[in-house]
Design a protein around this motif. Sequence first.
Motif, PDB file in Angstrom:
ATOM      1  N   VAL A   1      -7.661   4.125  13.189  1.00  0.00           N
ATOM      2  CA  VAL A   1      -8.699   3.351  12.496  1.00  0.00           C
ATOM      3  C   VAL A   1     -10.083   3.849  12.885  1.00  0.00           C
ATOM      4  O   VAL A   1     -10.976   3.985  12.031  1.00  0.00           O
ATOM      5  CB  VAL A   1      -8.528   1.854  12.816  1.00  0.00           C
ATOM      6  N   MET A   2     -10.300   4.142  14.164  1.00  0.00           N
ATOM      7  CA  MET A   2     -11.597   4.655  14.598  1.00  0.00           C
ATOM      8  C   MET A   2     -11.900   6.007  13.958  1.00  0.00           C
ATOM      9  O   MET A   2     -13.016   6.255  13.478  1.00  0.00           O
ATOM     10  CB  MET A   2     -11.617   4.797  16.125  1.00  0.00           C
ATOM     11  N   LEU A   3     -10.907   6.886  13.944  1.00  0.00           N
ATOM     12  CA  LEU A   3     -11.108   8.196  13.335  1.00  0.00           C
ATOM     13  C   LEU A   3     -11.325   8.075  11.836  1.00  0.00           C
ATOM     14  O   LEU A   3     -12.156   8.798  11.253  1.00  0.00           O
ATOM     15  CB  LEU A   3      -9.898   9.093  13.631  1.00  0.00           C
ATOM     16  N   LEU A   4     -10.606   7.161  11.208  1.00  0.00           N
ATOM     17  CA  LEU A   4     -10.764   6.960   9.770  1.00  0.00           C
ATOM     18  C   LEU A   4     -12.138   6.389   9.439  1.00  0.00           C
ATOM     19  O   LEU A   4     -12.731   6.741   8.413  1.00  0.00           O
ATOM     20  CB  LEU A   4      -9.661   6.025   9.257  1.00  0.00           C
ATOM     21  N   ALA A   5     -12.670   5.532  10.290  1.00  0.00           N
ATOM     22  CA  ALA A   5     -14.013   4.987  10.064  1.00  0.00           C
ATOM     23  C   ALA A   5     -15.059   6.100  10.085  1.00  0.00           C
ATOM     24  O   ALA A   5     -15.989   6.119   9.265  1.00  0.00           O
ATOM     25  CB  ALA A   5     -14.331   3.931  11.117  1.00  0.00           C
ATOM     26  N   GLY A   6     -14.927   7.047  11.016  1.00  0.00           N
ATOM     27  CA  GLY A   6     -15.845   8.182  11.041  1.00  0.00           C
ATOM     28  C   GLY A   6     -15.734   9.024   9.782  1.00  0.00           C
ATOM     29  O   GLY A   6     -16.747   9.454   9.215  1.00  0.00           O
ATOM     30  N   SER A   7     -14.499   9.263   9.331  1.00  0.00           N
ATOM     31  CA  SER A   7     -14.304  10.022   8.095  1.00  0.00           C
ATOM     32  C   SER A   7     -14.884   9.283   6.897  1.00  0.00           C
ATOM     33  O   SER A   7     -15.417   9.903   5.970  1.00  0.00           O
ATOM     34  CB  SER A   7     -12.814  10.298   7.880  1.00  0.00           C
ATOM     35  N   ALA A   8     -14.785   7.950   6.898  1.00  0.00           N
ATOM     36  CA  ALA A   8     -15.314   7.158   5.786  1.00  0.00           C
ATOM     37  C   ALA A   8     -16.831   7.277   5.700  1.00  0.00           C
ATOM     38  O   ALA A   8     -17.394   7.424   4.607  1.00  0.00           O
ATOM     39  CB  ALA A   8     -14.901   5.696   5.959  1.00  0.00           C
ATOM     40  N   ILE A   9     -17.512   7.214   6.833  1.00  0.00           N
ATOM     41  CA  ILE A   9     -18.971   7.345   6.835  1.00  0.00           C
ATOM     42  C   ILE A   9     -19.379   8.733   6.370  1.00  0.00           C
ATOM     43  O   ILE A   9     -20.335   8.896   5.586  1.00  0.00           O
ATOM     44  CB  ILE A   9     -19.517   7.042   8.238  1.00  0.00           C
ATOM     45  N   LEU A  10     -18.665   9.748   6.820  1.00  0.00           N
ATOM     46  CA  LEU A  10     -18.973  11.107   6.400  1.00  0.00           C
ATOM     47  C   LEU A  10     -18.718  11.293   4.903  1.00  0.00           C
ATOM     48  O   LEU A  10     -19.499  11.960   4.205  1.00  0.00           O
ATOM     49  CB  LEU A  10     -18.130  12.094   7.207  1.00  0.00           C
ATOM     50  N   ALA A  11     -17.632  10.691   4.399  1.00  0.00           N
ATOM     51  CA  ALA A  11     -17.326  10.797   2.973  1.00  0.00           C
ATOM     52  C   ALA A  11     -18.379  10.079   2.132  1.00  0.00           C
ATOM     53  O   ALA A  11     -18.800  10.583   1.074  1.00  0.00           O
ATOM     54  CB  ALA A  11     -15.938  10.220   2.694  1.00  0.00           C
ATOM     55  N   GLU A  12     -18.842   8.903   2.584  1.00  0.00           N
ATOM     56  CA  GLU A  12     -19.866   8.180   1.836  1.00  0.00           C
ATOM     57  C   GLU A  12     -21.169   8.955   1.810  1.00  0.00           C
ATOM     58  O   GLU A  12     -21.850   9.035   0.767  1.00  0.00           O
ATOM     59  CB  GLU A  12     -20.087   6.796   2.462  1.00  0.00           C
TER      60      GLU A  12
ATOM     61  N   ASP B   1       2.587  11.811   0.748  1.00  0.00           N
ATOM     62  CA  ASP B   1       2.331  13.250   0.845  1.00  0.00           C
ATOM     63  C   ASP B   1       1.422  13.730  -0.282  1.00  0.00           C
ATOM     64  O   ASP B   1       0.583  14.621  -0.083  1.00  0.00           O
ATOM     65  CB  ASP B   1       3.655  14.016   0.810  1.00  0.00           C
ATOM     66  N   LEU B   2       1.583  13.159  -1.465  1.00  0.00           N
ATOM     67  CA  LEU B   2       0.729  13.528  -2.588  1.00  0.00           C
ATOM     68  C   LEU B   2      -0.719  13.142  -2.320  1.00  0.00           C
ATOM     69  O   LEU B   2      -1.653  13.894  -2.610  1.00  0.00           O
ATOM     70  CB  LEU B   2       1.238  12.867  -3.867  1.00  0.00           C
ATOM     71  N   LEU B   3      -0.915  11.936  -1.742  1.00  0.00           N
ATOM     72  CA  LEU B   3      -2.277  11.503  -1.425  1.00  0.00           C
ATOM     73  C   LEU B   3      -2.893  12.370  -0.333  1.00  0.00           C
ATOM     74  O   LEU B   3      -4.076  12.718  -0.396  1.00  0.00           O
ATOM     75  CB  LEU B   3      -2.264  10.036  -0.982  1.00  0.00           C
ATOM     76  N   ILE B   4      -2.084  12.733   0.668  1.00  0.00           N
ATOM     77  CA  ILE B   4      -2.604  13.556   1.761  1.00  0.00           C
ATOM     78  C   ILE B   4      -2.930  14.958   1.274  1.00  0.00           C
ATOM     79  O   ILE B   4      -3.846  15.621   1.789  1.00  0.00           O
ATOM     80  CB  ILE B   4      -1.585  13.587   2.923  1.00  0.00           C
ATOM     81  N   ALA B   5      -2.189  15.441   0.271  1.00  0.00           N
ATOM     82  CA  ALA B   5      -2.438  16.788  -0.249  1.00  0.00           C
ATOM     83  C   ALA B   5      -3.821  16.914  -0.869  1.00  0.00           C
ATOM     84  O   ALA B   5      -4.424  17.986  -0.849  1.00  0.00           O
ATOM     85  CB  ALA B   5      -1.364  17.160  -1.268  1.00  0.00           C
ATOM     86  N   PHE B   6      -4.334  15.798  -1.415  1.00  0.00           N
ATOM     87  CA  PHE B   6      -5.682  15.811  -1.981  1.00  0.00           C
ATOM     88  C   PHE B   6      -6.700  15.633  -0.863  1.00  0.00           C
ATOM     89  O   PHE B   6      -6.583  14.713  -0.055  1.00  0.00           O
ATOM     90  CB  PHE B   6      -5.865  14.673  -2.994  1.00  0.00           C
ATOM     91  N   PRO B   7      -7.711  16.479  -0.777  1.00  0.00           N
ATOM     92  CA  PRO B   7      -8.791  16.223   0.190  1.00  0.00           C
ATOM     93  C   PRO B   7      -9.444  14.866  -0.089  1.00  0.00           C
ATOM     94  O   PRO B   7      -9.575  14.462  -1.248  1.00  0.00           O
ATOM     95  CB  PRO B   7      -9.773  17.369  -0.067  1.00  0.00           C
ATOM     96  N   THR B   8      -9.802  14.168   0.978  1.00  0.00           N
ATOM     97  CA  THR B   8     -10.362  12.823   0.830  1.00  0.00           C
ATOM     98  C   THR B   8     -11.579  12.815  -0.082  1.00  0.00           C
ATOM     99  O   THR B   8     -11.711  11.964  -0.967  1.00  0.00           O
ATOM    100  CB  THR B   8     -10.745  12.266   2.210  1.00  0.00           C
ATOM    101  N   LEU B   9     -12.465  13.778   0.098  1.00  0.00           N
ATOM    102  CA  LEU B   9     -13.682  13.798  -0.700  1.00  0.00           C
ATOM    103  C   LEU B   9     -13.375  14.058  -2.176  1.00  0.00           C
ATOM    104  O   LEU B   9     -13.982  13.438  -3.060  1.00  0.00           O
ATOM    105  CB  LEU B   9     -14.641  14.862  -0.166  1.00  0.00           C
ATOM    106  N   LEU B  10     -12.415  14.933  -2.452  1.00  0.00           N
ATOM    107  CA  LEU B  10     -12.067  15.227  -3.843  1.00  0.00           C
ATOM    108  C   LEU B  10     -11.469  14.000  -4.520  1.00  0.00           C
ATOM    109  O   LEU B  10     -11.823  13.675  -5.664  1.00  0.00           O
ATOM    110  CB  LEU B  10     -11.088  16.403  -3.900  1.00  0.00           C
ATOM    111  N   LEU B  11     -10.555  13.315  -3.824  1.00  0.00           N
ATOM    112  CA  LEU B  11      -9.962  12.110  -4.392  1.00  0.00           C
ATOM    113  C   LEU B  11     -11.018  11.037  -4.607  1.00  0.00           C
ATOM    114  O   LEU B  11     -11.024  10.334  -5.637  1.00  0.00           O
ATOM    115  CB  LEU B  11      -8.856  11.594  -3.467  1.00  0.00           C
ATOM    116  N   ALA B  12     -11.932  10.912  -3.658  1.00  0.00           N
ATOM    117  CA  ALA B  12     -13.007   9.936  -3.805  1.00  0.00           C
ATOM    118  C   ALA B  12     -13.900  10.281  -4.985  1.00  0.00           C
ATOM    119  O   ALA B  12     -14.332   9.394  -5.734  1.00  0.00           O
ATOM    120  CB  ALA B  12     -13.823   9.865  -2.518  1.00  0.00           C
TER     121      ALA B  12
END
Length: 305
Positions: A226-237, A142-153
Amino acid sequence: MSTDLTAGAALTPDDLSGPRPDAPAPALAAGRAARRRSPSLIVGAVLVGLVALVGVVATFWTPYALDATGSGPRLAGPSAEHWAGTDRLGRDLLSQLMGGAQAAMVVAVASVLIATVLGLTLGILAAATTRWLDVALVNVVDLLIAFPTLLLAMLIVTVRGASLTSAIAAIGIAGSAVIARVTRVNTARVLREDYVTAAKASGTGWWGALRRHVLPNISPTLLVQVMLLAGSAILAEASLSYLGLGAPPPQASWGRLLREAQATMLVQPWGAILPGLAVVATVLGLNLLGDGLRERNDPNLRGDR
């Protein structure tokens, strides 16, 4: 003997011969055929396949070297020598786009692999161990999810330094929380099933129950994530590279191409349009692929009703 059969109209040969060859197919078969022809699945697979193919080709060949500045006139439009034009340094844009596709695929595959391994481990441990460990792991997730992916990255990249490896590690760790939550919920559901209890009672060990029952039952849901996460990963990069926190030159990146093209967009618009379209097409393809897989696996979305 009952005479109900003779009470109505007389039977015909067609009534005794069973279903006619031209009778409509069962609804179940029609639903399966509809799922095989899922537009989301087909369009998503085509888009992702094209980007992956370009990324593989870029590993071995590009029209010009990625660091070849001055390979053509600066800010030139599309031509026979440079199909997508050139940027402000005279680099070939098509080569840069192909290199960006390679980087995007590497980030998607590597970060999803990290997220899947970490998420599966945390999720299975949370669902199958003691309650106090379950509560502790759920709080971490829950702590990891609370942080936006881009901010944590951004935080991880700032600590480790800007590089493609740092971006992959950061995106993978951020995405593992989603995989962990999905794994925990589905693993707990499968472990409550009667057939799993019967398998354990018959002497099947924990690893056998996990391999034979848990993983096969949770894998369809995980594949969609996994497919949705791959799209988020490309957008985050792309976002990290746009902010200057991605892979440094000469490694190509769609996000950095967008940033570099800002100042010259009115002179050479293709420098911003093409990388933007590449990001949109790839993320859209992965999302459509995930939606198509969900349609195939979710009973509530199937067309066999």
